[in-house]
Design an enzyme around this catalytic site. Structure first.
Site, PDB file in Angstrom:
ATOM      1  N   ALA A 198      -6.872   2.153   7.538  1.00 14.70           N
ATOM      2  CA  ALA A 198      -5.462   2.457   7.799  1.00 14.70           C
ATOM      3  C   ALA A 198      -5.305   3.082   9.193  1.00 14.70           C
ATOM      4  O   ALA A 198      -5.776   2.530  10.180  1.00 14.70           O
ATOM      5  CB  ALA A 198      -4.922   3.354   6.675  1.00 14.70           C
ATOM      6  N   ASN A 239      -6.762   5.436  10.641  1.00 13.83           N
ATOM      7  CA  ASN A 239      -8.076   5.645  11.257  1.00 13.83           C
ATOM      8  C   ASN A 239      -8.505   4.452  12.097  1.00 13.83           C
ATOM      9  O   ASN A 239      -9.016   4.604  13.204  1.00 13.83           O
ATOM     10  CB  ASN A 239      -9.097   5.910  10.134  1.00 13.83           C
ATOM     11  CG  ASN A 239     -10.519   5.942  10.652  1.00 13.83           C
ATOM     12  OD1 ASN A 239     -10.933   6.878  11.312  1.00 13.83           O
ATOM     13  ND2 ASN A 239     -11.283   4.887  10.358  1.00 13.83           N
ATOM     14  N   ASN A 297      -5.867   8.120   1.710  1.00 12.25           N
ATOM     15  CA  ASN A 297      -6.252   7.520   2.996  1.00 12.25           C
ATOM     16  C   ASN A 297      -6.834   8.568   3.937  1.00 12.25           C
ATOM     17  O   ASN A 297      -7.905   8.398   4.476  1.00 12.25           O
ATOM     18  CB  ASN A 297      -5.029   6.924   3.704  1.00 12.25           C
ATOM     19  CG  ASN A 297      -4.757   5.494   3.285  1.00 12.25           C
ATOM     20  OD1 ASN A 297      -5.616   4.825   2.718  1.00 12.25           O
ATOM     21  ND2 ASN A 297      -3.559   5.032   3.564  1.00 12.25           N
ATOM     22  N   GLU A 298      -6.029   9.623   4.149  1.00  6.89           N
ATOM     23  CA  GLU A 298      -6.431  10.600   5.151  1.00  6.89           C
ATOM     24  C   GLU A 298      -5.569  11.846   5.078  1.00  6.89           C
ATOM     25  O   GLU A 298      -4.493  11.850   4.452  1.00  6.89           O
ATOM     26  CB  GLU A 298      -6.321  10.018   6.566  1.00  6.89           C
ATOM     27  CG  GLU A 298      -4.936   9.920   7.170  1.00  6.89           C
ATOM     28  CD  GLU A 298      -4.095   8.759   6.703  1.00  6.89           C
ATOM     29  OE1 GLU A 298      -3.045   9.048   6.096  1.00  6.89           O
ATOM     30  OE2 GLU A 298      -4.436   7.596   6.915  1.00  6.89           O
ATOM     31  N   ASP A 309       0.832  -1.212   0.000  1.00  2.00           N
ATOM     32  CA  ASP A 309       0.000   0.000   0.000  1.00  2.00           C
ATOM     33  C   ASP A 309       0.863   1.257   0.000  1.00  2.00           C
ATOM     34  O   ASP A 309       0.500   2.271  -0.608  1.00  2.00           O
ATOM     35  CB  ASP A 309      -0.912   0.006   1.234  1.00  2.00           C
ATOM     36  CG  ASP A 309      -1.968  -1.079   1.152  1.00  2.00           C
ATOM     37  OD1 ASP A 309      -2.424  -1.384   0.043  1.00  2.00           O
ATOM     38  OD2 ASP A 309      -2.322  -1.634   2.209  1.00  2.00           O
ATOM     39  N   GLY A 310       1.994   1.199   0.703  1.00  5.70           N
ATOM     40  CA  GLY A 310       2.894   2.355   0.746  1.00  5.70           C
ATOM     41  C   GLY A 310       3.378   2.714  -0.661  1.00  5.70           C
ATOM     42  O   GLY A 310       3.412   3.892  -1.032  1.00  5.70           O
ATOM     43  N   SER A 325      -6.581   2.127  13.476  1.00  3.78           N
ATOM     44  CA  SER A 325      -5.719   2.009  14.664  1.00  3.78           C
ATOM     45  C   SER A 325      -6.145   2.984  15.764  1.00  3.78           C
ATOM     46  O   SER A 325      -5.893   2.745  16.942  1.00  3.78           O
ATOM     47  CB  SER A 325      -4.257   2.299  14.303  1.00  3.78           C
ATOM     48  OG  SER A 325      -3.819   1.473  13.282  1.00  3.78           O
TER      49      SER A 325
END
Ligand code: NAP
Length: 267
Positions: free
Chosen positions: A164, A166, A123-124, A50-51, A168
């Site tokens: 992701a 969020n 993602n965010e 994903d990175g 955690s």
């Protein structure tokens, strides 16, 4: 006309080996392989985790063409296929046996005494301090003042990013078919001294979150982090987090199901 494909891979040995194998197979199947990224490409292939996928999306400014991810041993939430299934991928792609999953993005406008800037996240996007001091953020939703939030910061996640950082932080997993933003507090302080919301807030796509940070001698710089990349600002006057018009399209094959993926990666 031959389809044009550009491949982006991370530097790991397995990703480079997968890239070589895929190039050979695509070449044998009559595809045109581009040596540099171009918006003329019909397909962008990202090899890694994903990175690597997030890195490619930012490096190429959110590509307009379909994107397929090949996972080489990472969590691989965005990635659709394993590196051992290259022949299946080429067969399905050639036969048109796929659908496109549109993913929405979130943006933040940062207004400082010096000017304005904008950042976009798949993602965010989050705001936090640049030290261990708590930060204080006056927040409003759709123009209405809500509260003075105190804590480590706020994270605003897209549905795709809900699994992701969020997740955690205790945020909810959101099906990417929903058009919403999730505002998740990072270590909120909820005492008689400070009152801060402690669970996530879900916002419809047309509403934005306004933030006016309290800046003082202890906290005079704040960090905006978008998909893991940090930009530090001083003298922030206000921030506006909202749904972005930018969208990317992931290629998904016939057996893709978001919730099956959630089960296999998390539960
Ligand atoms: P990283 O810190 O090296 O990796 C973070 C982990 O999050 C990796 O295992 C990555 O998967 C996974 N991931 C990324 N996007 C995901 C998604 N949409 N759903 C589920 N898992 C996802 O950073 P990175 O690889 O550059 O990725 C940046 C992202 O890391 C940020 O956008 C943020 O969401 C996340 N992050 C998470 C935490 C946390 O959970 N405490 C802290 C900081 C950042 P791969 O193994 O496939 O790369």
């Amino acid at each position: 006309m031959n389809k044009k494909i550009f491949i982006f891979a991370n530097d790991s040995e397995i990703s480079k080996r997968t890239e070589r194998q895929l190039k050979q197979k695509l070449d044998n199947s009559g595809f045109e392989l581009l040596t540099t990224y171009s918006e003329e490409a019909d397909l962008l292939v990202c090899i890694g985790g994903d990175g690597t996928f997030l890195e490619a999306m930012h490096k190429f400014s959110f590509p307009p063409m379909p994107i397929i991810g090949i996972n080489t041993g990472h969590l691989g939430f965005f990635q659709e296929i394993m590196s051992s299934l290259l022949d299946d991928f080429i067969f399905n792609y050639t036969q048109g046996r796929y659908s496109l999953q549109p993913l929405s993005t979130v943006k933040v406008k940062v207004v400082t005494e010096e000017g304005e800037a904008e950042h976009v996240g798949i993602n965010e996007v989050l705001i936090k301090g640049n030290s261990t001091y708590s930060i204080h953020l006056n927040i409003s939703i759709g123009g209405s003042f809500i509260e003075r939030f105190s804590g480590d910061g706020l994270l605003i996640a897209t549905p795709a990013g809900s699994t992701a950082y969020n997740y955690s932080l205790g945020g909810s997993i959101v099906d990417p078919r929903l058009k919403l933003l999730q505002v998740t507090p990072i270590a909120p302080m909820n005492t008689t001294a400070y009152r801060s919301f402690t669970s996530s807030i879900l916002l419809p796509s047309e509403l934005s979150l306004g933030v006016v940070p309290d800046m003082d001698d202890a906290v005079n710089r704040l960090c905006i982090v978008y998909d893991g990349t940090t930009a530090e600002y001083e003298n922030i006057k206000e921030l506006e987090f909202s749904f972005s018009d930018i969208q990317i399209n992931l290629m998904r094959f016939e057996n893709y199901d978001f919730w099956t993926k959630v089960k296999s990666k998390f539960l």
